[in-house]
Scaffold this active site. Structure first.
Site, short mmCIF file in Angstrom:
data_model
loop_
_atom_site.label_atom_id
_atom_site.label_comp_id
_atom_site.label_asym_id
_atom_site.label_seq_id
_atom_site.Cartn_x
_atom_site.Cartn_y
_atom_site.Cartn_z
N ILE A 1 5.61 11.98 -15.61
CA ILE A 1 4.31 11.31 -15.63
C ILE A 1 3.86 11.04 -17.07
CG2 ILE A 1 1.85 11.55 -15.02
CD1 ILE A 1 3.91 11.18 -12.64
N ASP B 1 5.68 17.47 -26.77
CA ASP B 1 6.29 18.28 -25.72
C ASP B 1 6.79 19.56 -26.38
OD1 ASP B 1 7.55 17.37 -22.71
OD2 ASP B 1 8.33 19.21 -23.63
N LYS C 1 -6.85 13.84 -4.97
CA LYS C 1 -5.40 13.80 -5.23
C LYS C 1 -4.62 14.72 -4.30
CE LYS C 1 -1.35 13.68 -6.67
NZ LYS C 1 -0.48 13.40 -7.72
N ARG D 1 0.28 12.63 3.30
CA ARG D 1 1.67 12.16 3.46
C ARG D 1 2.56 13.27 4.02
NH1 ARG D 1 4.41 7.57 2.64
NH2 ARG D 1 6.50 7.62 1.74
N HIS E 1 2.18 -0.79 17.92
CA HIS E 1 0.75 -0.66 18.24
C HIS E 1 -0.05 -0.89 16.95
CE1 HIS E 1 -3.10 1.19 19.10
NE2 HIS E 1 -2.79 1.18 20.40
N ARG F 1 -2.60 0.33 15.68
CA ARG F 1 -3.18 1.47 14.94
C ARG F 1 -2.23 2.65 14.83
NH1 ARG F 1 -6.88 -1.13 17.45
NH2 ARG F 1 -6.56 -0.04 19.42
N GLY G 1 11.19 16.69 -0.45
CA GLY G 1 11.42 17.26 -1.78
C GLY G 1 10.46 16.68 -2.79
N CYS H 1 5.76 17.08 -5.77
CA CYS H 1 4.39 16.71 -5.42
C CYS H 1 4.08 17.07 -3.99
CB CYS H 1 4.21 15.21 -5.63
SG CYS H 1 4.93 14.66 -7.17
N LYS I 1 15.07 11.93 -3.25
CA LYS I 1 15.01 10.69 -2.47
C LYS I 1 15.94 9.65 -3.11
CE LYS I 1 10.77 8.80 -4.44
NZ LYS I 1 9.46 8.27 -4.14
N1 SAJ Z 1 10.02 11.21 3.07
C1 SAJ Z 1 10.41 11.31 4.41
N2 SAJ Z 1 9.99 10.36 5.29
C2 SAJ Z 1 9.21 9.32 4.89
C3 SAJ Z 1 8.81 9.22 3.55
C4 SAJ Z 1 9.22 10.20 2.64
O1 SAJ Z 1 11.12 12.24 4.81
O2 SAJ Z 1 8.88 8.48 5.75
C5 SAJ Z 1 10.48 12.24 2.09
C6 SAJ Z 1 11.28 11.67 0.92
O3 SAJ Z 1 12.64 11.51 1.29
C7 SAJ Z 1 11.06 12.70 -0.15
C8 SAJ Z 1 9.64 13.18 0.11
O4 SAJ Z 1 9.34 12.78 1.43
O5 SAJ Z 1 11.93 13.81 -0.01
C9 SAJ Z 1 8.59 12.67 -0.84
O6 SAJ Z 1 8.84 11.33 -1.18
P1 SAJ Z 1 7.71 10.20 -1.29
O7 SAJ Z 1 8.39 8.94 -1.67
O8 SAJ Z 1 6.88 10.16 -0.07
O9 SAJ Z 1 6.72 10.72 -2.45
P2 SAJ Z 1 6.92 11.31 -3.95
O10 SAJ Z 1 6.88 12.82 -3.86
O11 SAJ Z 1 8.04 10.70 -4.68
O12 SAJ Z 1 5.54 10.82 -4.63
C10 SAJ Z 1 4.29 11.23 -4.08
C11 SAJ Z 1 3.39 10.00 -3.90
N3 SAJ Z 1 2.23 10.35 -3.09
C12 SAJ Z 1 1.90 9.65 -1.98
O13 SAJ Z 1 2.55 8.71 -1.56
C13 SAJ Z 1 0.65 10.08 -1.28
C14 SAJ Z 1 2.96 9.47 -5.28
O14 SAJ Z 1 2.04 8.41 -5.12
C15 SAJ Z 1 2.31 10.61 -6.10
O15 SAJ Z 1 1.96 10.15 -7.40
C16 SAJ Z 1 3.35 11.70 -6.26
O16 SAJ Z 1 3.68 12.19 -4.94
C17 SAJ Z 1 2.77 12.80 -7.12
O17 SAJ Z 1 3.14 12.91 -8.31
O18 SAJ Z 1 1.88 13.53 -6.66
#
Ligand code: SAJ
Length: 410
Positions: free
Chosen positions: A10, A29, A194, A201, A232, A234, A245, A248, A308
């Site tokens: 970040i 850093d 935040k 999610r 659907h 909604r 993983g 966050c 990911k």
């Molecule tokens: N994942 C699933 N199924 C999905 C979507 C994601 O299993 O449908 C998994 C991914 O494979 C991964 C994990 O979830 O292992 C997280 O991935 P992600 O792409 O959803 O999110 P991050 O952790 O890379 O980033 C998140 C984001 N937060 C949200 O979308 C609410 C990002 O905007 C934040 O800035 C970041 O966390 C953070 O730094 O907090």
């Protein structure tokens, strides 16, 4: 001058973006290797567009140092892990950064904390440390690895501050590169917002993962069901996978569990479901090995070590969670490979797809990098467990869930 502290996933893009937008920036850093690499013009990690942004920021005069300097604004972007016992946020890196700033900053400097913290943390852990007039603020980062630079410029930004002057100064600063809406609020509300975003999610991914388990045991095709349910107006269910993983989503919801035990019930259930997925994949591997008469686990390999697709970040990745789970059961480490990881981080790691595939009968797709989707033909003679439903269907491809539909008989 703006001093950005913590040049990780970040802090570095933020420092570069600020510099490229014409601000006078110093990046600091505590990691000597990171500073040395940046001074050699090398980036410590990959992110789309970061090389070009780095060149632009250097051209505008960004500097890197191990030492903090006298500045009007400090931005802290250091990690905030959680304590594995209490589940509460571990503020030690933020506190250390803040104390370093306080030793050197002028009166009336602004200290912005971008690291994610649980609601009330800044009041509890930072405010009592104030020994001079410093203006505190919280502007949580919200960018997603893989699309960071776009989101840095376009996402709405929340700025929590104590007074309108600080709010105004920070609004000016962030709007030097961010065209998204900049929303002022108080610090605690910004902290909670935040944490809520990532918890939302996590819960939604957990729902998809729970459906996957139900469909597996009930003999239904979870992907088809999600696809149809999402028609659907909604309903918008996310995708199941091998787990959650990253630093966050797998972390922040714990802050609410730690601070509000007994109240954060859905949050805790979601964390447990997502954390159980690597073990579910392991069960699925055993099931498929039995069906395909694969006797030796050394014939099974894990594709993907990052958390990911198409990034090089392995923090809390489902593959590492799965390997840890195997170690607990004293099982031998499976062969692993990830095109994005060039250094050895696990036992039995290969560094080319060819080496990885040789001698294996079964491949588990843990991360759906573009590489394997493009080179999927190399898997034609292998049994494949595709935990992301990313590859074309074939008789040799098993999904995360057993399915009875025609598209995937297994
Ligand atoms: N994942 C699933 N199924 C999905 C979507 C994601 O299993 O449908 C998994 C991914 O494979 C991964 C994990 O979830 O292992 C997280 O991935 P992600 O792409 O959803 O999110 P991050 O952790 O890379 O980033 C998140 C984001 N937060 C949200 O979308 C609410 C990002 O905007 C934040 O800035 C970041 O966390 C953070 O730094 O907090």
């Amino acid at each position: 001058m703006i001093n950005v502290i913590g040049l990780g996933y970040i802090g570095l893009p933020t420092a570069l973006m600020l510099a490229a937008s014409g601000n006078d920036v110093l990046g600091t850093d505590i990691n000597e290797a990171v500073i040395a690499a940046l001074r050699r013009r090398e980036l410590p990690f990959f992110e789309t567009g970061l090389t070009e942004l780095f060149a632009k920021a250097r051209h505008k005069g960004i500097r890197f140092s191990l030492d903090l300097e006298n500045a009007g604004i400090y931005i802290i972007a250091v990690p905030t892990p959680y304590d594995s016992q209490s589940k509460k946020v571990d503020m030690s890196f933020v506190i250390a950064a803040f104390e370093g700033i306080q030793n050197i900053c002028p009166e009336n400097a602004i200290v912005v904390i971008e690291s994610t913290v649980s609601p009330g943390s800044i009041d509890r852990a930072i405010r009592p440390l104030l020994s001079k007039n410093i203006r505190l603020a919280h502007a949580p980062e919200r960018i997603i690895p893989g699309n960071m630079l776009f989101e840095l410029c376009n996402n709405a930004r929340i700025i929590g501050a104590d007074d309108s002057d600080t709010e105004y100064t920070l609004k000016e600063l962030y709007s030097s590169f961010c065209t998204g809406e900049i929303i002022p609020t108080d610090i605690k509300t910004a902290e909670m917002t935040k944490v809520v975003e990532n918890t939302y999610r996590d819960i939604n991914i957990a729902f998809a993962n729970e459906l996957a388990k139900i469909c597996h045991y009930g003999g239904m095709d979870v992907y088809e069901i999600i696809r149809m349910a999402n028609k659907h107006p909604r309903v918008n269910i996310l995708q199941p996978g091998p787990g959650v993983g990253g630093h966050c989503i797998a972390v922040d919801p714990w802050f609410l569990v730690g601070d509000y035990p007994g109240l954060a019930n859905i949050v805790l259930a979601a964390r447990k479901i997502n954390d159980s997925m690597p073990e579910f994949v392991l069960e699925r591997i055993r099931e498929i090995m039995k069906l395909e008469n694969i006797k030796d686990p050394r014939q099974v390999g894990l594709y993907g070590l990052t958390y990911k697709d198409n990034i090089d970040d392995t923090r809390q990745s489902p593959t590492l969670q799965l390997l840890a789970c195997m170690r607990e059961h004293l099982a031998p480490a499976l062969k692993c490979y990830d095109p994005k990881i060039k250094e050895r981080i696990v036992e039995n790691q290969c560094f080319s797809l060819k080496d990885f595939l040789s001698g294996l009968d079964m491949i588990v797709i843990m991360t759906a990098h573009d590489e394997i989707i493009e080179q999927y033909r190399h898997l034609h003679d292998k049994i494949v467990l595709d935990t992301h439903n990313a590859l074309p269907k074939g008789n040799n491809v098993y999904a995360l869930t057993r399915s009875l539909t025609a598209s995937c008989q297994k």
